[in-house]
Design a protein around this motif. Structure first.
Motif, PDB file in Angstrom:
ATOM      1  N   GLY A  62       7.344   7.530 -10.427  1.00 38.34           N
ATOM      2  CA  GLY A  62       7.722   6.062 -10.486  1.00 38.34           C
ATOM      3  C   GLY A  62       7.381   5.264  -9.201  1.00 38.34           C
ATOM      4  N   SER A  63       6.895   5.819  -8.356  1.00 35.99           N
ATOM      5  CA  SER A  63       6.780   5.019  -6.960  1.00 35.99           C
ATOM      6  C   SER A  63       5.297   4.159  -6.941  1.00 35.99           C
ATOM      7  CB  SER A  63       6.594   6.066  -5.781  1.00 35.99           C
ATOM      8  OG  SER A  63       7.636   6.840  -5.324  1.00 35.99           O
ATOM      9  N   THR A  64       5.683   2.941  -6.634  1.00 35.82           N
ATOM     10  CA  THR A  64       4.814   1.981  -6.754  1.00 35.82           C
ATOM     11  C   THR A  64       3.644   2.180  -6.089  1.00 35.82           C
ATOM     12  OG1 THR A  64       6.352   0.219  -6.664  1.00 35.82           O
ATOM     13  CG2 THR A  64       4.136  -0.467  -6.508  1.00 35.82           C
ATOM     14  N   ARG A  65       2.350   1.994  -6.648  1.00 37.01           N
ATOM     15  CA  ARG A  65       1.031   2.277  -5.956  1.00 37.01           C
ATOM     16  C   ARG A  65       0.759   1.455  -4.778  1.00 37.01           C
ATOM     17  NH1 ARG A  65      -5.165   2.371  -8.567  1.00 37.01           N
ATOM     18  NH2 ARG A  65      -6.084   3.876  -7.083  1.00 37.01           N
ATOM     19  N   GLN A  66       0.226   2.146  -3.861  1.00 33.58           N
ATOM     20  CA  GLN A  66      -0.316   1.438  -2.436  1.00 33.58           C
ATOM     21  C   GLN A  66      -1.725   1.491  -2.355  1.00 33.58           C
ATOM     22  OE1 GLN A  66       1.917   3.157   0.872  1.00 33.58           O
ATOM     23  NE2 GLN A  66       1.543   1.054   2.113  1.00 33.58           N
ATOM     24  N   PRO A  67      -2.422   0.577  -2.956  1.00 35.26           N
ATOM     25  CA  PRO A  67      -3.956   0.813  -2.862  1.00 35.26           C
ATOM     26  C   PRO A  67      -4.515   0.746  -1.091  1.00 35.26           C
ATOM     27  CG  PRO A  67      -3.558  -0.598  -4.491  1.00 35.26           C
ATOM     28  CD  PRO A  67      -2.093  -0.382  -3.745  1.00 35.26           C
ATOM     29  N   GLY A  68      -5.414   1.489  -0.775  1.00 40.48           N
ATOM     30  CA  GLY A  68      -5.779   1.639   0.422  1.00 40.48           C
ATOM     31  C   GLY A  68      -5.017   2.229   1.402  1.00 40.48           C
ATOM     32  N   ARG A  69      -3.986   2.994   1.081  1.00 42.24           N
ATOM     33  CA  ARG A  69      -3.060   3.509   2.031  1.00 42.24           C
ATOM     34  C   ARG A  69      -3.929   4.744   2.986  1.00 42.24           C
ATOM     35  NH1 ARG A  69      -1.043   8.810  -0.470  1.00 42.24           N
ATOM     36  NH2 ARG A  69      -1.169   8.518  -2.570  1.00 42.24           N
ATOM     37  N   THR A  70      -3.109   5.262   3.883  1.00 44.09           N
ATOM     38  CA  THR A  70      -3.625   6.212   4.846  1.00 44.09           C
ATOM     39  C   THR A  70      -2.764   7.177   4.787  1.00 44.09           C
ATOM     40  OG1 THR A  70      -2.696   5.478   6.716  1.00 44.09           O
ATOM     41  CG2 THR A  70      -5.230   4.704   6.226  1.00 44.09           C
ATOM     42  N   VAL A  71      -2.905   8.374   5.405  1.00 47.51           N
ATOM     43  CA  VAL A  71      -2.057   9.393   5.613  1.00 47.51           C
ATOM     44  C   VAL A  71      -0.907   8.913   6.224  1.00 47.51           C
ATOM     45  CG1 VAL A  71      -1.456  11.816   6.494  1.00 47.51           C
ATOM     46  CG2 VAL A  71      -3.658  11.327   5.423  1.00 47.51           C
ATOM     47  N   ALA A  72      -0.863   8.302   7.268  1.00 46.30           N
ATOM     48  CA  ALA A  72       0.136   7.659   8.175  1.00 46.30           C
ATOM     49  C   ALA A  72       0.673   6.645   7.496  1.00 46.30           C
ATOM     50  CB  ALA A  72      -0.260   7.041   9.293  1.00 46.30           C
ATOM     51  N   SER A  73       0.294   6.271   6.432  1.00 44.39           N
ATOM     52  CA  SER A  73       1.102   5.038   5.440  1.00 44.39           C
ATOM     53  C   SER A  73       2.497   5.512   5.212  1.00 44.39           C
ATOM     54  CB  SER A  73       0.347   4.407   4.342  1.00 44.39           C
ATOM     55  OG  SER A  73      -0.881   3.950   4.894  1.00 44.39           O
ATOM     56  N   VAL A  74       2.431   6.898   5.095  1.00 45.48           N
ATOM     57  CA  VAL A  74       3.889   7.500   4.527  1.00 45.48           C
ATOM     58  C   VAL A  74       5.019   7.366   5.594  1.00 45.48           C
ATOM     59  CG1 VAL A  74       3.596   9.821   5.682  1.00 45.48           C
ATOM     60  CG2 VAL A  74       4.579   9.469   3.240  1.00 45.48           C
ATOM     61  N   VAL A  75       4.712   7.055   6.658  1.00 47.82           N
ATOM     62  CA  VAL A  75       5.811   7.061   7.650  1.00 47.82           C
ATOM     63  C   VAL A  75       7.072   5.986   7.480  1.00 47.82           C
ATOM     64  CG1 VAL A  75       6.162   6.641  10.228  1.00 47.82           C
ATOM     65  CG2 VAL A  75       4.462   8.141   9.417  1.00 47.82           C
ATOM     66  N   PRO A  76       6.255   4.660   7.189  1.00 48.57           N
ATOM     67  CA  PRO A  76       7.474   3.406   6.978  1.00 48.57           C
ATOM     68  C   PRO A  76       8.257   4.144   5.618  1.00 48.57           C
ATOM     69  CG  PRO A  76       5.480   2.793   7.402  1.00 48.57           C
ATOM     70  CD  PRO A  76       5.005   4.094   7.434  1.00 48.57           C
ATOM     71  N   ASP A  77       7.632   4.674   4.584  1.00 52.03           N
ATOM     72  CA  ASP A  77       8.494   5.135   3.426  1.00 52.03           C
ATOM     73  C   ASP A  77       9.643   6.237   3.896  1.00 52.03           C
ATOM     74  OD1 ASP A  77       6.669   3.459   2.222  1.00 52.03           O
ATOM     75  OD2 ASP A  77       5.716   5.185   0.793  1.00 52.03           O
ATOM     76  N   VAL A  78       9.070   7.230   4.660  1.00 47.14           N
ATOM     77  CA  VAL A  78       9.810   8.382   5.097  1.00 47.14           C
ATOM     78  C   VAL A  78      11.138   7.417   5.993  1.00 47.14           C
ATOM     79  CG1 VAL A  78      10.114  10.006   6.759  1.00 47.14           C
ATOM     80  CG2 VAL A  78       8.225   9.969   5.145  1.00 47.14           C
ATOM     81  N   VAL A  79      10.757   6.393   6.836  1.00 49.36           N
ATOM     82  CA  VAL A  79      11.782   5.881   7.823  1.00 49.36           C
ATOM     83  C   VAL A  79      12.946   5.191   6.797  1.00 49.36           C
ATOM     84  CG1 VAL A  79      12.353   4.157   9.214  1.00 49.36           C
ATOM     85  CG2 VAL A  79      10.379   5.519   9.670  1.00 49.36           C
ATOM     86  N   ALA A  80      12.300   4.346   5.640  1.00 49.37           N
ATOM     87  CA  ALA A  80      13.394   3.748   4.976  1.00 49.37           C
ATOM     88  C   ALA A  80      14.141   4.737   4.017  1.00 49.37           C
ATOM     89  CB  ALA A  80      12.284   3.002   3.695  1.00 49.37           C
ATOM     90  N   LEU A  81      13.514   6.050   3.661  1.00 49.72           N
ATOM     91  CA  LEU A  81      14.374   6.961   3.022  1.00 49.72           C
ATOM     92  C   LEU A  81      15.285   7.590   3.870  1.00 49.72           C
ATOM     93  CD1 LEU A  81      14.782   8.963   0.488  1.00 49.72           C
ATOM     94  CD2 LEU A  81      12.997  10.306   1.229  1.00 49.72           C
ATOM     95  N   ALA A  82      14.918   7.869   4.962  1.00 50.19           N
ATOM     96  CA  ALA A  82      15.853   8.727   5.988  1.00 50.19           C
ATOM     97  C   ALA A  82      17.104   7.688   6.302  1.00 50.19           C
ATOM     98  CB  ALA A  82      15.451   9.014   7.318  1.00 50.19           C
ATOM     99  N   ASP A  83      16.795   6.365   6.513  1.00 53.78           N
ATOM    100  CA  ASP A  83      17.645   5.487   6.761  1.00 53.78           C
ATOM    101  C   ASP A  83      18.601   5.301   5.634  1.00 53.78           C
ATOM    102  OD1 ASP A  83      16.573   5.082   9.271  1.00 53.78           O
ATOM    103  OD2 ASP A  83      15.850   2.939   8.745  1.00 53.78           O
ATOM    104  N   GLU A  84      18.070   5.150   4.604  1.00 54.25           N
ATOM    105  CA  GLU A  84      18.973   5.066   3.278  1.00 54.25           C
ATOM    106  C   GLU A  84      19.924   6.131   2.997  1.00 54.25           C
ATOM    107  OE1 GLU A  84      19.922   3.643  -0.801  1.00 54.25           O
ATOM    108  OE2 GLU A  84      19.265   2.902   0.944  1.00 54.25           O
ATOM    109  N   LEU A  85      19.564   7.257   3.307  1.00 51.85           N
ATOM    110  CA  LEU A  85      20.325   8.790   3.369  1.00 51.85           C
ATOM    111  C   LEU A  85      21.324   8.688   4.736  1.00 51.85           C
ATOM    112  CD1 LEU A  85      17.501  11.003   1.990  1.00 51.85           C
ATOM    113  CD2 LEU A  85      19.373  10.020   0.629  1.00 51.85           C
TER     114      LEU A  85
END
Length: 283
Positions: A62-85
């Motif tokens: 269910g995660s929204t697509r992010q066209p053109g993402r790189t491997v490093a693009s995952v980092v902001p998602d991880v920061v948001a998830l860790a902050d949420e938790l």
């Protein structure tokens, strides 16, 4: 437990596994995969002392697509998830195509990532020159035709054909996961609604995340492997020659990396996965 976080105008869905209040860890699935883990993995996590978050990368589940993402693009998602938790510090782990994403966090979040364990991870491919031959790919998996096509061709028909082949085998009575050579196959996946739900989410619902992963692997990853200085272990199966060759290159590039192997193939058996999780908890 499941939830979601917002990252800009995108939504990232995640599931939680293990012992609430245990060691915080974020896991990255292979390519393709979703946040839904199999019962054997859930059982291993339950006894590990780890409180583990598994998110769907953009374009999966269910995660929204992010066209053109790189491997490093995952980092902001991880920061948001860790902050949420509410996690200031956490370990990361990733299997196969999840490995580069775990390594990105180790490189780019050195003040937050405690340890990084990857299993059967790929390494940066070589995509210049003509399309690699089968012989070239066998000698050095970094020169593989999938990565070459990700930049120079159209992956979608090949992915769709692979997905159809997998689901055809499942419908004929095959297991959820192909067995290692010489091992007995698991029970027919078609008789297990939960297994069919996982397979459908991975191979039927959509292929956007899968395609975007493969394109991201073929482009610059967005970080330097030599910048990783947190403890790293590179795990691979004793019969997984391809992953072993990838690990050779990763070990040469990552100063803090240690090589580990387990008895088995590309997907770690339960005892090996427990050992990976145990290593994450070491101080």
């Amino acid at each position: 437990m499941e939830g979601f976080v917002r990252v800009g105008d995108r939504i990232v869905l995640y599931n939680m596994y293990g012992t609430e209040g245990g060691l915080p860890a974020i896991s990255f699935g292979g390519s393709p995969s979703t946040r839904w883990k199999r019962p054997d993995a859930v059982g291993s996590i339950a006894g590990s002392g780890v409180w583990l978050a598994q998110a769907d990368r953009p374009g999966y589940g269910g995660s929204t697509r992010q066209p053109g993402r790189t491997v490093a693009s995952v980092v902001p998602d991880v920061v948001a998830l860790a902050d949420e938790l509410g996690w200031e510090r956490f370990a990361v782990t990733g299997g196969s195509g999840g490995g580069p994403h775990a390594l990105a966090c180790a490189a780019l979040l050195p003040d937050r990532v405690t340890r990084c364990a990857v299993t059967g991870s790929i390494s940066p491919p070589i995509v210049d020159g003509p399309e690699p031959t089968a012989e070239e790919e066998a000698a050095d998996p970094r020169r593989n035709r999938t990565s070459w096509k990700a930049l120079h061709g159209d992956l979608r028909p090949e992915l769709e054909e692979t997905a159809r082949s997998i689901m055809t085998a499942v419908e004929a009575g095959g297991p959820e996961i192909p067995p290692d050579p010489g091992a007995a196959p698991g029970p027919p996946a078609r008789e297990d609604p939960a297994a069919m739900a996982r397979l459908t989410a991975t191979f039927v619902t959509g292929h956007d995340g899968w395609e975007d992963d493969l394109v991201a692997f073929a482009k610059p990853w967005g970080f330097d492997l030599g910048d990783i200085h947190v403890p790293v272990t590179l795990w691979h199966g004793s019969t997984d020659d391809r992953a072993g060759k990838y690990a050779d290159h990763l070990a040469a590039a990552i100063p803090a990396a240690e090589r580990r192997f387990y008895i088995g193939g590309h997907i770690p058996p339960a005892n090996a996965y427990r050992e990976v999780l145990r290593w994450l908890t070491l101080s």
